[in-house]
Design a protein around this motif. Structure first.
Motif, mmCIF file in Angstrom:
data_model
loop_
_atom_site.group_PDB
_atom_site.id
_atom_site.type_symbol
_atom_site.label_atom_id
_atom_site.label_comp_id
_atom_site.label_asym_id
_atom_site.label_seq_id
_atom_site.Cartn_x
_atom_site.Cartn_y
_atom_site.Cartn_z
ATOM 1 N N TYR A 63 39.020 40.211 48.737
ATOM 2 C CA TYR A 63 39.302 40.726 47.401
ATOM 3 C C TYR A 63 40.262 41.918 47.477
ATOM 4 O O TYR A 63 39.910 42.969 48.017
ATOM 5 N N GLN A 79 39.073 46.333 39.592
ATOM 6 C CA GLN A 79 39.627 45.008 39.312
ATOM 7 C C GLN A 79 40.275 44.502 40.588
ATOM 8 O O GLN A 79 41.021 45.222 41.249
ATOM 9 N N CYS A 80 39.981 43.260 40.929
ATOM 10 C CA CYS A 80 40.508 42.678 42.163
ATOM 11 C C CYS A 80 41.061 41.288 41.903
ATOM 12 O O CYS A 80 40.739 40.650 40.892
ATOM 13 N N VAL A 81 41.873 40.829 42.835
ATOM 14 C CA VAL A 81 42.301 39.438 42.837
ATOM 15 C C VAL A 81 41.657 38.770 44.045
ATOM 16 O O VAL A 81 41.653 39.324 45.150
ATOM 17 N N TYR A 88 41.222 36.601 38.967
ATOM 18 C CA TYR A 88 40.940 38.026 38.801
ATOM 19 C C TYR A 88 39.448 38.225 38.551
ATOM 20 O O TYR A 88 38.828 37.491 37.776
#
Length: 221
Positions: A63, A79-81, A88
């Protein structure tokens, strides 16, 4: 003459009970697996009790951090990808504290229970995606939502923009909250911490919300 039987007599072949009578209430147990993610060929403690949040840093090799979302009493949110599929997500990073860990494990347990009964995701409740232990912290991965009602209403009011919370939208938000709570109560659960900060916007254009933060929830006994 008939002799009265001794009330304490034991029938032939029977086993005399010496302990308390068994309870009619049966206790059932469940369990869930907790992944431990670690660096290969490395042991020992972390240098600090606080997990460092670095933009573009990668958590557990999966992440990538894009944005710091905020902090609460026992956690931080980013917030992560997800590098495996490009989606997301929101990740709650629990502080390194035994009590906070225990409460967060309760939240995982509750979310798994709710999501298992809401397979179509139509009861306005937060969706749990993943959870794991990494670098002495518990991480909870959920769907990424928008602002909470408190922060967004404050921003909307102070920015001088057109009022978002019209009567029809307030009615829709209220209805979705009540639908979510009704579903939770039907599962014999109480949220215990419902407030504007724990109601997040899922879609601004469709005026959809989600109820979050089940860490203080409890079952009705």
């Amino acid at each position: 003459e008939t002799k009265e039987s001794d009330a304490s007599a034991v029938a032939p072949g029977a086993v005399e009970k010496t302990g308390p009578e068994p309870s009619d209430e049966t206790v059932y147990y469940d369990c869930f697996d907790l992944k431990i993610v670690y660096e290969r060929n490395r042991t020992g403690f972390e240098e600090t009790k606080d997990f460092p949040i670095e933009i573009n840093g990668v958590i557990a090799g999966r992440y990538q951090i894009l944005e710091f979302l905020g902090a609460a009493a026992f956690s931080k949110a980013v917030q992560c990808v997800d590098l495996t599929d490009g989606s997301y997500v929101c990740i709650k990073i629990i502080k390194n504290n035994k009590d906070f860990l225990d409460q967060s494990l309760d939240e995982i347990k509750i979310l798994k229970y709710l999501n298992a009964h809401d397979t179509r995701d139509d009861h306005h409740l937060l969706q749990l995606y993943d959870y794991f232990y990494f670098k002495e912290h518990l991480f909870i991965v959920t769907e990424l939502l928008r602002d909470n009602l408190y922060e967004f209403s404050k921003f909307n009011r102070e920015s001088g923009a057109e009022n978002y919370f019209t009567l029809s939208r307030l009615q829709k938000i209220t209805r979705e909250c009540l639908e979510g709570l009704k579903f939770v109560h039907e599962l014999r659960l109480i949220h215990c911490d419902l407030k504007p900060e724990n109601i997040l916007i899922r879609s601004y254009s469709r005026c959809e919300i989600k109820i979050i933060d089940f860490g203080s929830s409890c079952f009705v006994t």
